[in-house]
Design a protein around this motif. Sequence first.
Motif, mmCIF file in Angstrom:
data_model
loop_
_atom_site.group_PDB
_atom_site.id
_atom_site.type_symbol
_atom_site.label_atom_id
_atom_site.label_comp_id
_atom_site.label_asym_id
_atom_site.label_seq_id
_atom_site.Cartn_x
_atom_site.Cartn_y
_atom_site.Cartn_z
ATOM 1 N N ALA A 119 0.848 -1.194 0.000
ATOM 2 C CA ALA A 119 0.000 0.000 0.000
ATOM 3 C C ALA A 119 0.880 1.238 0.000
ATOM 4 O O ALA A 119 1.155 1.827 1.042
ATOM 5 C CB ALA A 119 -0.901 -0.018 1.227
ATOM 6 N N GLY A 120 1.339 1.620 -1.162
ATOM 7 C CA GLY A 120 2.210 2.772 -1.275
ATOM 8 C C GLY A 120 1.939 3.569 -2.521
ATOM 9 O O GLY A 120 0.880 3.476 -3.141
ATOM 10 N N ALA A 121 2.937 4.350 -2.932
ATOM 11 C CA ALA A 121 2.760 5.279 -4.048
ATOM 12 C C ALA A 121 2.449 4.551 -5.343
ATOM 13 O O ALA A 121 1.635 5.019 -6.145
ATOM 14 C CB ALA A 121 4.025 6.131 -4.204
ATOM 15 N N ARG A 122 3.121 3.409 -5.585
ATOM 16 C CA ARG A 122 2.877 2.723 -6.850
ATOM 17 C C ARG A 122 1.464 2.159 -6.904
ATOM 18 O O ARG A 122 0.766 2.251 -7.917
ATOM 19 C CB ARG A 122 3.902 1.609 -7.057
ATOM 20 C CG ARG A 122 4.069 1.254 -8.526
ATOM 21 C CD ARG A 122 5.149 0.235 -8.714
ATOM 22 N NE ARG A 122 4.612 -1.109 -8.688
ATOM 23 C CZ ARG A 122 5.335 -2.200 -8.473
ATOM 24 N NH1 ARG A 122 6.626 -2.084 -8.227
ATOM 25 N NH2 ARG A 122 4.779 -3.387 -8.483
ATOM 26 N N ALA A 123 1.023 1.557 -5.787
ATOM 27 C CA ALA A 123 -0.344 1.031 -5.742
ATOM 28 C C ALA A 123 -1.361 2.150 -5.897
ATOM 29 O O ALA A 123 -2.375 1.999 -6.590
ATOM 30 C CB ALA A 123 -0.567 0.288 -4.431
ATOM 31 N N THR A 127 -5.046 0.338 -7.405
ATOM 32 C CA THR A 127 -5.383 -0.969 -6.840
ATOM 33 C C THR A 127 -4.411 -1.303 -5.726
ATOM 34 O O THR A 127 -3.187 -1.275 -5.923
ATOM 35 C CB THR A 127 -5.317 -2.070 -7.916
ATOM 36 O OG1 THR A 127 -6.203 -1.739 -8.981
ATOM 37 C CG2 THR A 127 -5.719 -3.404 -7.340
ATOM 38 N N VAL A 128 -4.951 -1.633 -4.562
ATOM 39 C CA VAL A 128 -4.149 -1.986 -3.395
ATOM 40 C C VAL A 128 -4.300 -3.475 -3.122
ATOM 41 O O VAL A 128 -5.416 -3.996 -3.078
ATOM 42 C CB VAL A 128 -4.588 -1.168 -2.165
ATOM 43 C CG1 VAL A 128 -3.816 -1.608 -0.928
ATOM 44 C CG2 VAL A 128 -4.391 0.321 -2.420
ATOM 45 N N GLN A 129 -3.183 -4.151 -2.937
ATOM 46 C CA GLN A 129 -3.192 -5.582 -2.655
ATOM 47 C C GLN A 129 -3.297 -5.823 -1.148
ATOM 48 O O GLN A 129 -2.713 -5.093 -0.351
ATOM 49 C CB GLN A 129 -1.917 -6.237 -3.183
ATOM 50 C CG GLN A 129 -1.624 -5.926 -4.637
ATOM 51 C CD GLN A 129 -2.658 -6.492 -5.573
ATOM 52 O OE1 GLN A 129 -3.329 -7.463 -5.234
ATOM 53 N NE2 GLN A 129 -2.786 -5.907 -6.751
ATOM 54 N N ALA A 185 8.530 -2.683 -3.513
ATOM 55 C CA ALA A 185 7.743 -2.184 -4.646
ATOM 56 C C ALA A 185 7.766 -0.671 -4.771
ATOM 57 O O ALA A 185 7.567 -0.134 -5.866
ATOM 58 C CB ALA A 185 6.300 -2.665 -4.519
ATOM 59 N N ASP A 186 8.018 0.044 -3.689
ATOM 60 C CA ASP A 186 7.999 1.514 -3.731
ATOM 61 C C ASP A 186 9.384 2.130 -3.643
ATOM 62 O O ASP A 186 9.516 3.311 -3.328
ATOM 63 C CB ASP A 186 7.121 2.057 -2.603
ATOM 64 C CG ASP A 186 5.655 2.067 -2.983
ATOM 65 O OD1 ASP A 186 5.343 2.528 -4.097
ATOM 66 O OD2 ASP A 186 4.829 1.595 -2.196
#
Length: 488
Positions: free
Chosen positions: A232-236, A241-243, A318-319
């Motif tokens: 749950a960060g900038a890329r999401a 869409t949040v995983q 991921a971020d």
Amino acid sequence: MPRGTGPVVLAYHDVRPDGERPYTVTPTAFEGHLAALRSAGYRTLSTAEFVRHLRGEPVPGRTVYLTFDDGAQGLWRHADRSLARYGMRAAVYLITGQVGERHGYYLSWEEVRRMASSGRWDFQSHTDDLHRHLPLDAAGARRGPALTERLWLPAESRRETSAEYRARVAADLDRSIGAITAHGLPRPLLFAYPFSESHGSGPAGAGDLSGLLRQRFTAALTNHGGPHPPGAGARAAAEGTVQRLEITTGTTAADLMAGLAERTPRRPGDAPRPLADPGGWDFPGAPAGTGVGAFTGAGPYPAGREHLSAEYRPSATADWTGYAADADVRALHADTNGVSVTVRVHGTRPVAVALSRAGLRVTEGTGSGRRTVARARLEPAARHTLRIVVSARSTDVYVDGRRRARVAVPADAAAGARGGIALGVRNDGAPHWPAFRTLTIAAADGTWGPGGTADARPGPVRTTGQGATGGPAPTTGPAEAARERTSR
């Protein structure tokens, strides 16, 4: 476990002593989960706090966002008392058309009101009446999720048009929002996909649905994110869409904590020597038993393989942005072996650097959009040093202390272009495999965070020391990058 790097979203369904498996957690198990969270120093976020985080506001300390899909009555009867005991809170994603239905299973609006007034619960959208599978053909043999598919219209012996699909789904989403606000609750900010199905099979699929959701919600939540879902960060947030980490009947407190350890975001530099963290690497497509030794020169090497790839903690990185990765590469031989380092892995603009004894190739992008950014001939040598500086604005590539390429990042693509690091090695018949003698990662000066834009400023290239941090593999795949034969 890292501290203060952003929340992990947990996905529950129901809490009751004897509910449907695998989506019901017993009150005892739920109590154990909360006890483990509190013992590890976690606090829970409200939806409003979580949304502020998605919009770039840092979240201090260790945090989780507890979510419950559907709106089962067990939340009021069993889960609420545990939340009260541990001083925690959660969000319910309501199927608003089911509130008060199937007495004894779904919450009533009166129970929803009581839960909201406790201060421990808030309420978000899980559709009004699209949490089901319906016919897609005349015989009813094919059925699909009502949210994502164009349905069969029996009176007209055809499937919906794209326009009819959009109108039907938009009306349902608006009913869901209206039902929640009509009962005195705040307008929902987030949405959870029924069955975590976010893509349809026809033209009225992901694009139409994504647009409808973005018009109404800050983001949508799903439990299906592939092997390495972003946190749950900038890329999401940029992707909308949040995983989530799904919790089921068999999830123990130890399982929960292990899942958090895997998904909790890490800052660049939290593990400055990733090769010294062998358990943090994935080896996509490699035979069982492949380890970091195949990348450091220690071996063993799987028989019959010419290319290997490795990704460092892909979900947790991921971020990543604002860091410098330094590698000391040795045992390069003619044009028959080489290495690759990919940064911004799994993001929208991965940059892959392929390095051989006498050549360099830098590419950006994925699939058909992948392009060569730079090629360079190098002074032939069995050893080269490589530095890649990743910032919000660019990726800079240095070989043996000299900058060889700069890849700019458009301002509107910065959030989606985040991602970690991956390695590749290839041996097409050389007497030995190439080796990463060292790999180190240093965070940029300044603040890094889910909404941060810290820059890494290049300094002297390091050629001694050990280890490093890395991250996920590129969409193009480190193995593909490793296979690239660079310019000589």
